[in-house]
Motif scaffolding. Structure first.
Motif, PDB file in Angstrom:
ATOM      1  N   ARG A 107      80.847  65.128  45.276  1.00 15.95           N
ATOM      2  CA  ARG A 107      80.679  65.031  43.819  1.00 15.95           C
ATOM      3  C   ARG A 107      80.831  63.431  43.237  1.00 15.95           C
ATOM      4  O   ARG A 107      79.985  63.444  42.064  1.00 15.95           O
ATOM      5  CB  ARG A 107      82.012  65.647  43.095  1.00 15.95           C
ATOM      6  CG  ARG A 107      81.999  65.810  41.873  1.00 15.95           C
ATOM      7  CD  ARG A 107      81.658  67.100  41.451  1.00 15.95           C
ATOM      8  NE  ARG A 107      81.494  67.518  40.038  1.00 15.95           N
ATOM      9  CZ  ARG A 107      81.835  68.546  39.092  1.00 15.95           C
ATOM     10  NH1 ARG A 107      82.431  69.262  39.806  1.00 15.95           N
ATOM     11  NH2 ARG A 107      81.729  68.453  37.957  1.00 15.95           N
ATOM     12  N   LEU A 108      81.329  62.599  43.987  1.00 15.26           N
ATOM     13  CA  LEU A 108      81.264  61.170  43.276  1.00 15.26           C
ATOM     14  C   LEU A 108      79.831  60.729  43.202  1.00 15.26           C
ATOM     15  O   LEU A 108      79.447  60.404  42.269  1.00 15.26           O
ATOM     16  CB  LEU A 108      82.179  60.423  44.247  1.00 15.26           C
ATOM     17  CG  LEU A 108      83.710  60.230  44.193  1.00 15.26           C
ATOM     18  CD1 LEU A 108      84.113  59.496  45.410  1.00 15.26           C
ATOM     19  CD2 LEU A 108      83.938  59.907  42.746  1.00 15.26           C
ATOM     20  N   THR A 165      76.822  62.912  43.675  1.00 15.81           N
ATOM     21  CA  THR A 165      76.127  63.925  42.779  1.00 15.81           C
ATOM     22  C   THR A 165      76.345  63.723  41.328  1.00 15.81           C
ATOM     23  O   THR A 165      75.610  63.779  40.550  1.00 15.81           O
ATOM     24  CB  THR A 165      76.202  65.236  43.191  1.00 15.81           C
ATOM     25  OG1 THR A 165      77.706  65.761  43.100  1.00 15.81           O
ATOM     26  CG2 THR A 165      76.020  65.387  44.672  1.00 15.81           C
ATOM     27  N   ASP A 166      77.607  63.142  41.053  1.00 17.39           N
ATOM     28  CA  ASP A 166      77.843  62.766  39.412  1.00 17.39           C
ATOM     29  C   ASP A 166      77.040  61.733  38.948  1.00 17.39           C
ATOM     30  O   ASP A 166      76.474  61.676  37.861  1.00 17.39           O
ATOM     31  CB  ASP A 166      79.270  62.908  39.080  1.00 17.39           C
ATOM     32  CG  ASP A 166      80.168  64.257  38.938  1.00 17.39           C
ATOM     33  OD1 ASP A 166      79.407  65.393  39.192  1.00 17.39           O
ATOM     34  OD2 ASP A 166      81.160  64.324  39.018  1.00 17.39           O
ATOM     35  N   GLN A 167      76.737  60.901  39.744  1.00 15.84           N
ATOM     36  CA  GLN A 167      75.844  59.701  39.520  1.00 15.84           C
ATOM     37  C   GLN A 167      74.491  59.907  39.705  1.00 15.84           C
ATOM     38  O   GLN A 167      73.823  59.131  39.690  1.00 15.84           O
ATOM     39  CB  GLN A 167      76.303  58.474  40.382  1.00 15.84           C
ATOM     40  CG  GLN A 167      77.838  58.236  40.052  1.00 15.84           C
ATOM     41  CD  GLN A 167      78.018  57.814  38.547  1.00 15.84           C
ATOM     42  OE1 GLN A 167      77.308  57.214  38.024  1.00 15.84           O
ATOM     43  NE2 GLN A 167      79.267  58.581  37.996  1.00 15.84           N
ATOM     44  N   GLY A 168      74.080  61.245  40.245  1.00 12.93           N
ATOM     45  CA  GLY A 168      72.387  61.584  40.469  1.00 12.93           C
ATOM     46  C   GLY A 168      71.774  61.233  41.735  1.00 12.93           C
ATOM     47  O   GLY A 168      70.914  61.415  41.763  1.00 12.93           O
ATOM     48  N   GLN A 218      84.721  66.814  47.073  1.00 15.35           N
ATOM     49  CA  GLN A 218      85.314  65.842  46.200  1.00 15.35           C
ATOM     50  C   GLN A 218      84.289  64.405  46.264  1.00 15.35           C
ATOM     51  O   GLN A 218      83.832  63.961  45.430  1.00 15.35           O
ATOM     52  CB  GLN A 218      86.762  65.469  46.180  1.00 15.35           C
ATOM     53  CG  GLN A 218      87.577  66.661  45.821  1.00 15.35           C
ATOM     54  CD  GLN A 218      89.115  66.316  46.154  1.00 15.35           C
ATOM     55  OE1 GLN A 218      89.400  65.700  47.003  1.00 15.35           O
ATOM     56  NE2 GLN A 218      89.893  66.601  45.000  1.00 15.35           N
TER      57      GLN A 218
END
Length: 78
Positions: free
Chosen positions: A57-58, A60-63, A54
């Motif tokens: 993902r914080l 990776t969702d921002q690149g 989780q």
């Protein structure tokens, strides 16, 4: 206390400023830190309720790259 360590692609203070509001909101102020001087751009998290996946993902969702690193307390001579 569950400390999780990650290798990231967060490069500089500009990246950190971009992420800090998100990390503070989700993880809480004082529950995370970066070592930008380290070649792996280490991200340490005091994870109270989130899993490594989780948290990763914080970022990776921002690149950004965010890969959990295994570690042992033996490395720190505790």
């Amino acid at each position: 206390m569950n400390i999780i360590i990650f290798k990231t692609s967060v490069n500089d203070l500009s990246d950190l400023e971009y992420l800090s509001h998100i990390l503070d909101a989700v993880l809480g102020i004082g529950n995370w830190s970066f070592a930008l001087e380290d070649s792996d751009k280490i991200f340490r998290v005091n994870a109270k309720s989130l899993t490594a996946k989780q948290i990763s993902r914080l970022l990776t969702d921002q690149g950004f790259l965010c890969e959990e690193l295994p570690y042992s307390l033996d490395e720190f001579k505790i």
